[in-house]
Design a protein around this motif. Structure first.
Motif, short mmCIF file in Angstrom:
data_model
loop_
_atom_site.label_atom_id
_atom_site.label_comp_id
_atom_site.label_asym_id
_atom_site.label_seq_id
_atom_site.Cartn_x
_atom_site.Cartn_y
_atom_site.Cartn_z
N VAL B 60 30.44 59.02 45.92
CA VAL B 60 29.78 57.60 45.69
C VAL B 60 28.35 57.47 45.26
O VAL B 60 28.34 56.99 44.20
N ILE B 61 27.82 58.43 45.86
CA ILE B 61 26.24 58.45 45.49
C ILE B 61 26.07 58.56 44.23
O ILE B 61 25.36 57.69 43.48
N GLU B 62 26.71 59.66 43.65
CA GLU B 62 26.18 60.02 42.37
C GLU B 62 27.01 58.93 41.39
O GLU B 62 26.23 58.75 40.40
N VAL B 63 28.11 58.58 41.58
CA VAL B 63 28.82 57.46 40.66
C VAL B 63 27.72 56.39 40.62
O VAL B 63 27.47 55.57 39.43
N PHE B 64 27.29 55.76 41.80
CA PHE B 64 26.52 54.46 41.66
C PHE B 64 25.10 54.74 41.28
O PHE B 64 24.32 53.81 41.08
N ARG B 65 24.74 55.94 41.44
CA ARG B 65 23.26 56.18 41.07
C ARG B 65 23.24 56.40 39.49
O ARG B 65 22.07 56.35 38.89
N THR B 66 24.27 56.94 38.77
CA THR B 66 24.18 57.26 37.55
C THR B 66 24.91 56.20 36.42
O THR B 66 25.13 56.71 35.36
N THR B 67 25.28 55.24 36.97
CA THR B 67 26.00 54.16 36.18
C THR B 67 25.10 53.06 36.15
O THR B 67 24.31 52.45 37.01
N PRO B 68 25.04 52.16 34.99
CA PRO B 68 24.25 51.15 34.99
C PRO B 68 24.63 49.98 35.87
O PRO B 68 25.80 49.74 35.85
N PRO B 69 23.56 49.28 36.65
CA PRO B 69 24.16 47.97 37.57
C PRO B 69 24.80 47.14 36.87
O PRO B 69 25.86 46.68 37.54
N LEU B 70 24.80 46.88 35.66
CA LEU B 70 25.25 45.72 34.93
C LEU B 70 26.77 45.78 34.75
O LEU B 70 27.64 45.24 34.96
N VAL B 71 27.12 47.33 34.32
CA VAL B 71 28.36 47.91 34.23
C VAL B 71 29.19 47.62 35.71
O VAL B 71 30.16 47.21 35.77
N GLN B 72 28.44 48.07 36.83
CA GLN B 72 29.09 48.10 38.13
C GLN B 72 29.53 46.66 38.40
O GLN B 72 30.71 46.37 38.99
N LEU B 73 28.60 45.64 38.06
CA LEU B 73 28.83 44.26 38.49
C LEU B 73 30.10 43.50 37.92
O LEU B 73 30.71 43.02 38.38
N PHE B 74 30.01 43.94 36.46
CA PHE B 74 31.09 43.75 35.76
C PHE B 74 32.26 44.29 36.29
O PHE B 74 33.33 43.43 36.43
N TRP B 75 32.44 45.32 36.50
CA TRP B 75 33.58 46.00 37.06
C TRP B 75 34.05 45.42 38.30
O TRP B 75 35.18 44.98 38.66
N PHE B 76 33.22 45.21 39.19
CA PHE B 76 33.53 44.43 40.54
C PHE B 76 33.90 42.99 40.36
O PHE B 76 34.62 42.39 40.95
N PHE B 77 33.43 42.40 39.39
CA PHE B 77 33.57 40.93 39.19
C PHE B 77 35.01 40.76 38.32
O PHE B 77 35.71 39.96 38.67
N PHE B 78 35.23 41.48 37.22
CA PHE B 78 36.20 41.19 36.41
C PHE B 78 37.33 42.30 36.58
O PHE B 78 38.70 41.70 36.38
N ALA B 79 37.31 43.33 37.07
CA ALA B 79 38.20 44.35 37.08
C ALA B 79 38.87 44.58 38.74
O ALA B 79 39.99 44.41 38.88
N LEU B 80 37.94 44.50 39.56
CA LEU B 80 38.63 44.91 40.90
C LEU B 80 39.45 43.82 41.46
O LEU B 80 40.60 44.07 42.14
N PRO B 81 39.18 42.46 41.08
CA PRO B 81 39.91 41.49 41.63
C PRO B 81 41.44 41.52 41.36
O PRO B 81 42.37 41.44 41.79
N LEU B 82 41.55 42.27 40.01
CA LEU B 82 43.04 42.50 39.46
C LEU B 82 43.63 43.49 40.14
O LEU B 82 44.72 43.49 40.32
N ILE B 83 42.77 44.49 40.61
CA ILE B 83 43.14 45.77 40.92
C ILE B 83 43.83 45.32 42.72
O ILE B 83 45.08 45.64 43.02
N VAL B 84 42.99 44.53 43.39
CA VAL B 84 43.33 44.45 45.00
C VAL B 84 43.96 43.15 44.86
O VAL B 84 44.46 42.79 46.09
N GLY B 85 44.05 42.35 43.85
CA GLY B 85 44.71 40.98 44.27
C GLY B 85 44.14 39.91 44.84
O GLY B 85 44.69 39.15 45.40
#
Lengths: 219, 226
Positions: B60-85
């Motif tokens: 978790v530490i490595e992934v969140f430190r080495t990917t751009p924050p904006l990509v993380q935000l988009f992933w949590f906003f656009f992708a995660l809701p579809l995965i967890v419903g």
């Protein structure tokens, strides 16, 4: 929920275009940011007030405002004062480069200050001018100590390059958005983009750790 | 220069901008609080001898430190809701992203702080019969946290700057308010200049406070970690 990466692989071309855009803006900002940072860092280090104060104001302003605000200022606000418009690449590159210059200036200054005064005395004893001493004696030693911090800056610049997508510059994240909206596959598209960034950046991060450990041992 | 500056439309929207600033502080505060708690948990897991605890934390530490924050935000906003419903509001997506992201950074600060405490402190705690957990809680962490204060402050300031990204998913923070005012008033130059100055005042004040704390810690002879 079924993951289906076929729709992402079908758009490899678009992702390659995006990767090229990311690498282009990264290269521009890396060169501009780190070289301008050296100039500003030397200004911060200078005793001359006419050099010191403008450099300090520059550093404080760009370090204490968000880089996205800087990019949007260059994109929407600056053209009003200019007779020409500013492209998304130019606005994003300006914001990221100036921001990185401010941060790297402090790295250069810290590195130069960390060199013992004896090195200056020695250079002067040999008859070197300030410029010669800086170039031949001080900077080479300081650069070695600064390498991990500067590599960290490079990683930050790479991550910041995604902000260019906000002004619609074509880079990886922008292409990811496009693929997601055309194929209705946000999960796969954004996961792919995240993985690509991770693959680019992870080796760089490991390299920095290695440098830090090496330097910690030798100094 | 022929351009005539006119700040009246920006001043007329000061209520909107103030609301934006409050939302910026809200998202920063939530991410900071959650980030500290999750960050401590991640650090303790990573320092653990059990591979089942240290590996996931490291990941978790490595992934969140080495990917751009904006990509993380988009992933949590656009992708995660579809995965967890579940529906994600922009605020939820922002809070989750920045909490985990700052937790990843805080975890490394905690780890450095804990590791900076001399071995003798552990030995002493054990000698008076404390368990590992008691020693960590009563002896190690209180000393470590003091050394971490400057690094925490620095990260909190970075976090506040990073929260501007939430404007891209339409959360009504200060930058989002600026976009709106600029479009309505056709005064981008004045709007973005004023908003940049507002950010500067808040962040500069926080930076000075952090510098002051660091000086005070240095004067009291306390070493700090970064």
């Amino acid at each position: 929920m079924k993951w289906d990466f076929a729709s992402v692989f079908a758009n490899t071309d678009a992702l390659l275009v995006g990767a090229a855009g990311t690498l282009r803006i990264f290269a521009i900002c890396l060169v501009l940011g780190l070289s301008l940072g050296l100039v500003v860092g030397l200004g911060r280090y200078a005793r001359n007030q006419w050099l010191h104060w403008p450099a300090t104001a520059f550093v404080e302003f760009f370090r204490n405002t968000p880089v996205l605000v800087q990019i949007l200022w260059f994109y929407f606000a600056l053209p009003i004062l200019l007779p020409f418009s500013i492209s998304p690449l130019a606005a994003a590159a300006l914001g990221i480069s100036l921001n990185s210059a401010a941060f790297s200036a402090e790295i250069y200054r810290g590195g130069i200050q960390s060199i013992e005064p004896g090195q200056w005395d020695g250079a002067r004893a040999l008859g070197m001018s300030w410029g010669q001493a800086m170039r031949r004696i001080i900077l080479p030693q300081a650069l070695k100590r600064m390498t991990p911090a500067l590599t960290n800056r490079a990683i930050e610049i790479f991550k910041m390059s995604t902000l260019a997508s906000v002004v619609a510059y074509v880079e990886l994240l922008q292409q990811g958005k496009l693929i997601a909206s055309l194929n209705y596959n946000p999960i796969e598209a954004y996961t792919a983009v995240a993985v690509i960034f991770f693959v680019f950046l992870w080796p760089l991060v490991q390299f920095t750790y290695l440098l830090e450990r090496r330097l910690g041992r030798s100094e | 220069m022929s351009y005539r500056w006119d700040f009246t439309p920006v001043l007329a929207s000061s209520a909107l901008l103030a609301e934006g600033l409050v939302n910026t502080l809200k998202v920063t505060g939530v991410a900071l609080a959650c980030g500290l708690v999750i960050g401590l948990a991640l650090a303790l897991m990573r320092l653990s001898r059990h591979q089942l605890a240290s590996w996931p934390a490291g990941f978790v530490i490595e992934v969140f430190r080495t990917t751009p924050p904006l990509v993380q935000l988009f992933w949590f906003f656009f992708a995660l809701p579809l995965i967890v419903g579940i529906e994600m509001t922009p605020f939820m997506a922002a809070a989750v992203t920045f909490s985990i992201q700052s937790a990843a950074f805080f975890a490394e600060v905690f780890r450095a702080g804990i590791q900076s405490i001399e071995r003798g402190q552990w030995d002493g705690a054990r000698a008076i019969g404390m368990t590992n957990a008691q020693a960590m809680q009563r002896i190690i962490l209180p000393q470590a946290v003091k050394r971490m204060i400057p690094a925490f402050m620095e990260r909190a300031i970075e976090l506040m700057k990073t929260t501007t990204l939430v404007a891209t998913i339409s959360y009504a923070d200060l930058l989002f308010a600026a976009n709106e005012v600029s479009q309505k008033s056709f005064r981008p130059l004045e709007t973005y200049t004023v908003v940049a100055l507002i950010y500067f005042v808040v962040i500069f004040a926080a930076s000075q406070l952090s510098r002051l704390l660091e000086l005070r810690l240095a004067r009291s002879g306390e070493s700090t970690v970064h």
